[in-house]
Design a protein around this motif. Structure first.
Motif, PDB file in Angstrom:
ATOM      1  N   GLU A   1       0.799  -1.227   0.000  1.00  0.00           N
ATOM      2  CA  GLU A   1       0.000   0.000   0.000  1.00  0.00           C
ATOM      3  C   GLU A   1       0.833   1.280   0.000  1.00  0.00           C
ATOM      4  O   GLU A   1       0.504   2.228  -0.737  1.00  0.00           O
ATOM      5  CB  GLU A   1      -0.967  -0.011   1.186  1.00  0.00           C
ATOM      6  N   PRO A   2       1.926   1.393   0.790  1.00  0.00           N
ATOM      7  CA  PRO A   2       2.751   2.607   0.704  1.00  0.00           C
ATOM      8  C   PRO A   2       3.361   2.829  -0.688  1.00  0.00           C
ATOM      9  O   PRO A   2       3.512   3.968  -1.125  1.00  0.00           O
ATOM     10  CB  PRO A   2       3.849   2.360   1.751  1.00  0.00           C
ATOM     11  N   VAL A   3       3.672   1.739  -1.377  1.00  0.00           N
ATOM     12  CA  VAL A   3       4.200   1.860  -2.739  1.00  0.00           C
ATOM     13  C   VAL A   3       3.139   2.457  -3.658  1.00  0.00           C
ATOM     14  O   VAL A   3       3.425   3.343  -4.478  1.00  0.00           O
ATOM     15  CB  VAL A   3       4.665   0.490  -3.272  1.00  0.00           C
ATOM     16  N   PHE A   4       1.897   1.986  -3.531  1.00  0.00           N
ATOM     17  CA  PHE A   4       0.791   2.565  -4.286  1.00  0.00           C
ATOM     18  C   PHE A   4       0.711   4.075  -4.047  1.00  0.00           C
ATOM     19  O   PHE A   4       0.596   4.864  -4.979  1.00  0.00           O
ATOM     20  CB  PHE A   4      -0.541   1.925  -3.884  1.00  0.00           C
ATOM     21  N   PHE A   5       0.744   4.464  -2.776  1.00  0.00           N
ATOM     22  CA  PHE A   5       0.561   5.872  -2.425  1.00  0.00           C
ATOM     23  C   PHE A   5       1.708   6.726  -2.950  1.00  0.00           C
ATOM     24  O   PHE A   5       1.477   7.774  -3.572  1.00  0.00           O
ATOM     25  CB  PHE A   5       0.450   6.018  -0.908  1.00  0.00           C
ATOM     26  N   PHE A   6       2.946   6.311  -2.702  1.00  0.00           N
ATOM     27  CA  PHE A   6       4.100   7.095  -3.154  1.00  0.00           C
ATOM     28  C   PHE A   6       4.117   7.241  -4.673  1.00  0.00           C
ATOM     29  O   PHE A   6       4.394   8.317  -5.201  1.00  0.00           O
ATOM     30  CB  PHE A   6       5.405   6.435  -2.682  1.00  0.00           C
ATOM     31  N   PHE A   7       3.816   6.152  -5.368  1.00  0.00           N
ATOM     32  CA  PHE A   7       3.878   6.183  -6.830  1.00  0.00           C
ATOM     33  C   PHE A   7       2.793   7.087  -7.403  1.00  0.00           C
ATOM     34  O   PHE A   7       3.075   7.960  -8.236  1.00  0.00           O
ATOM     35  CB  PHE A   7       3.736   4.768  -7.390  1.00  0.00           C
ATOM     36  N   THR A   8       1.548   6.880  -6.981  1.00  0.00           N
ATOM     37  CA  THR A   8       0.459   7.665  -7.566  1.00  0.00           C
ATOM     38  C   THR A   8       0.527   9.133  -7.141  1.00  0.00           C
ATOM     39  O   THR A   8      -0.007  10.005  -7.841  1.00  0.00           O
ATOM     40  CB  THR A   8      -0.909   7.081  -7.168  1.00  0.00           C
ATOM     41  N   PHE A   9       1.180   9.419  -6.030  1.00  0.00           N
ATOM     42  CA  PHE A   9       1.382  10.805  -5.592  1.00  0.00           C
ATOM     43  C   PHE A   9       2.114  11.606  -6.673  1.00  0.00           C
ATOM     44  O   PHE A   9       1.884  12.806  -6.832  1.00  0.00           O
ATOM     45  CB  PHE A   9       2.201  10.805  -4.299  1.00  0.00           C
ATOM     46  N   THR A  10       2.972  10.939  -7.436  1.00  0.00           N
ATOM     47  CA  THR A  10       3.826  11.630  -8.415  1.00  0.00           C
ATOM     48  C   THR A  10       3.217  11.713  -9.809  1.00  0.00           C
ATOM     49  O   THR A  10       3.777  12.386 -10.680  1.00  0.00           O
ATOM     50  CB  THR A  10       5.187  10.920  -8.523  1.00  0.00           C
ATOM     51  N   LEU A  11       2.105  11.022 -10.059  1.00  0.00           N
ATOM     52  CA  LEU A  11       1.596  10.916 -11.428  1.00  0.00           C
ATOM     53  C   LEU A  11       1.202  12.255 -12.027  1.00  0.00           C
ATOM     54  O   LEU A  11       1.271  12.449 -13.243  1.00  0.00           O
ATOM     55  CB  LEU A  11       0.402   9.956 -11.467  1.00  0.00           C
ATOM     56  N   ILE A  12       0.791  13.198 -11.189  1.00  0.00           N
ATOM     57  CA  ILE A  12       0.338  14.498 -11.683  1.00  0.00           C
ATOM     58  C   ILE A  12       1.483  15.285 -12.310  1.00  0.00           C
ATOM     59  O   ILE A  12       1.239  16.277 -13.025  1.00  0.00           O
ATOM     60  CB  ILE A  12      -0.329  15.298 -10.539  1.00  0.00           C
ATOM     61  N   ASN A  13       2.732  14.875 -12.081  1.00  0.00           N
ATOM     62  CA  ASN A  13       3.848  15.632 -12.667  1.00  0.00           C
ATOM     63  C   ASN A  13       3.903  15.506 -14.186  1.00  0.00           C
ATOM     64  O   ASN A  13       4.734  16.149 -14.833  1.00  0.00           O
ATOM     65  CB  ASN A  13       5.187  15.246 -12.034  1.00  0.00           C
ATOM     66  N   SER A  14       3.015  14.699 -14.769  1.00  0.00           N
ATOM     67  CA  SER A  14       2.932  14.667 -16.234  1.00  0.00           C
ATOM     68  C   SER A  14       2.571  16.051 -16.775  1.00  0.00           C
ATOM     69  O   SER A  14       2.992  16.428 -17.876  1.00  0.00           O
ATOM     70  CB  SER A  14       1.884  13.642 -16.692  1.00  0.00           C
ATOM     71  N   ILE A  15       1.815  16.830 -16.007  1.00  0.00           N
ATOM     72  CA  ILE A  15       1.482  18.201 -16.405  1.00  0.00           C
ATOM     73  C   ILE A  15       2.721  19.074 -16.389  1.00  0.00           C
ATOM     74  O   ILE A  15       2.939  19.901 -17.293  1.00  0.00           O
ATOM     75  CB  ILE A  15       0.390  18.771 -15.479  1.00  0.00           C
ATOM     76  N   ASN A  16       3.565  18.897 -15.381  1.00  0.00           N
ATOM     77  CA  ASN A  16       4.809  19.669 -15.310  1.00  0.00           C
ATOM     78  C   ASN A  16       5.755  19.295 -16.451  1.00  0.00           C
ATOM     79  O   ASN A  16       6.512  20.139 -16.943  1.00  0.00           O
ATOM     80  CB  ASN A  16       5.486  19.439 -13.964  1.00  0.00           C
ATOM     81  N   LYS A  17       5.702  18.042 -16.868  1.00  0.00           N
ATOM     82  CA  LYS A  17       6.494  17.630 -18.028  1.00  0.00           C
ATOM     83  C   LYS A  17       6.050  18.378 -19.279  1.00  0.00           C
ATOM     84  O   LYS A  17       6.880  18.868 -20.051  1.00  0.00           O
ATOM     85  CB  LYS A  17       6.368  16.119 -18.247  1.00  0.00           C
ATOM     86  N   GLN A  18       4.737  18.475 -19.467  1.00  0.00           N
ATOM     87  CA  GLN A  18       4.214  19.190 -20.633  1.00  0.00           C
ATOM     88  C   GLN A  18       4.647  20.649 -20.597  1.00  0.00           C
ATOM     89  O   GLN A  18       4.985  21.239 -21.625  1.00  0.00           O
ATOM     90  CB  GLN A  18       2.679  19.114 -20.645  1.00  0.00           C
ATOM     91  N   ASN A  19       4.616  21.234 -19.412  1.00  0.00           N
ATOM     92  CA  ASN A  19       5.046  22.625 -19.259  1.00  0.00           C
ATOM     93  C   ASN A  19       6.517  22.776 -19.616  1.00  0.00           C
ATOM     94  O   ASN A  19       6.922  23.761 -20.251  1.00  0.00           O
ATOM     95  CB  ASN A  19       4.800  23.084 -17.821  1.00  0.00           C
ATOM     96  N   CYS A  20       7.301  21.806 -19.220  1.00  0.00           N
ATOM     97  CA  CYS A  20       8.730  21.807 -19.544  1.00  0.00           C
ATOM     98  C   CYS A  20       8.941  21.732 -21.054  1.00  0.00           C
ATOM     99  O   CYS A  20       9.775  22.452 -21.616  1.00  0.00           O
ATOM    100  CB  CYS A  20       9.406  20.639 -18.837  1.00  0.00           C
ATOM    101  N   TYR A  21       8.188  20.868 -21.716  1.00  0.00           N
ATOM    102  CA  TYR A  21       8.291  20.749 -23.172  1.00  0.00           C
ATOM    103  C   TYR A  21       7.939  22.068 -23.851  1.00  0.00           C
ATOM    104  O   TYR A  21       8.635  22.514 -24.778  1.00  0.00           O
ATOM    105  CB  TYR A  21       7.338  19.661 -23.699  1.00  0.00           C
TER     106      TYR A  21
END
Length: 319
Positions: A17-37
């Motif tokens: 369960e902690p792995v689920f939480f830590f991993f999905t916590f970061t998924l929103i950074n796909s928006i920051n990637k687009q901003n970087c591009y």
């Protein structure tokens, strides 16, 4: 006495369960990637064509093309790795493949941190090739698709040891995953607004590697019990994986499984397109930055979670 019961409960129920939480916590950074591009394409366009208008159609088109190429590269590699990880993890267990996945995704996030450090601190501007390198690394790791396949397969392996815990384990894992997405959207939106995108990627890297080291220490490598009739070679296992939905089943279950797979494919395909183009669309139409879009996503995910965990069970009971 009560402390022993708490430790026993934690040992039994707090596994992946902690792995689920830590991993999905970061998924929103796909928006920051687009901003970087976008910022990178804008900078290149400004240098080469003296464009100063950030809403210029050329910048939008070039960014959209870059996002498309990177998505195809990362998704294609992830799909190939997924086909290999699935059958091999059935033989050798999920742990090593899950750790490989987390490690390379963490390296990919560090790649964005390095990009910003070189750009902001040393005025070294790398070309767009750095994004292709990052996408290749993440794709070789299997991306988010391999993570969820391996993670939920691991939950299934745990459940097979104690079948009566299956529903609770999958529900708890789903709750932690959704909770991580919402918490990440709320937190990283504020981080992006006040401190910049580099801190989003730095926090994401730390959390992914926390998940990696937690998994390294906490997870057992459970080798699923293979049936004697299972194919033995990797080629046969991959072929068998494609044939599973089409096997004969009682009471029209085969048609139901095929329809569910098709619905999932269509839903995920539309989500990928939206996830890739929404940052450009909201930037052009509303002049939103990444923090504003992440805040919108936080509200969206919260409403979705409320529907998933409250409305859906009620509808199932009514039906």
């Amino acid at each position: 006495m009560w402390t022993y019961k708490v430790r026993e409960a934690v040992s039994k129920w707090i596994v992946l369960e902690p792995v689920f939480f830590f991993f999905t916590f970061t998924l929103i950074n796909s928006i920051n990637k687009q901003n970087c591009y976008f910022e990178q394409i804008e900078r290149i366009s400004r240098i080469s064509t003296n464009i100063t208008d950030t809403s210029n159609v050329l910048v939008q088109q070039e960014t959209s093309s870059l996002i498309s190429y990177l998505s195809q590269l990362e998704t294609g590699l992830s799909a190939l790795v997924l086909l290999i990880f699935g059958p091999l993890s059935d033989i050798h267990g999920r742990k090593s493949f899950l750790l490989w996945n987390l490690f390379l995704i963490g390296i990919g996030n560090l790649g964005f941190v390095l990009f910003y450090i070189l750009k902001d601190e040393f005025k070294i501007y790398l070309g767009t090739y750095i994004f292709f390198i990052i996408s290749t690394v993440i794709g070789i790791g299997g991306g988010i698709y391999s993570f969820f396949m391996l993670a939920f397969s691991y939950v299934g392996d745990l459940s097979n040891e104690e079948p009566d815990t299956r529903m609770r384990r999958f529900s708890f894992g789903e709750i932690m995953a959704v909770g991580g997405i919402i918490a990440g959207s709320v937190t990283l939106g504020q981080v992006s607004h006040h401190f910049g995108d580099i801190w989003v990627f730095l926090i994401s890297s730390v959390l992914i590697f926390l998940a990696f080291f937690y998994g390294l220490v906490r997870l057992r490598n459970i080798k699923p019990k293979s049936l004697a009739s299972n194919p033995r070679t990797l080629k046969e296992r991959i072929l068998n994986m494609f044939l599973i939905p089409f096997k004969s089943r009682a009471r029209n279950q085969r048609a139901m499984i095929i329809l569910l797979a098709l619905c999932f494919f269509l839903q995920e395909s539309s989500y990928i397109v939206e996830d890739n183009l929404l940052p450009l669309y909201t930037r052009l139409l509303y002049n939103w930055d990444s923090s504003q879009l992440i805040t919108y996503k936080a509200v969206y995910f919260t409403i979705t979670a409320l529907g998933q965990f409250t409305v859906l069970p009620i509808l199932l009971k009514v039906n």
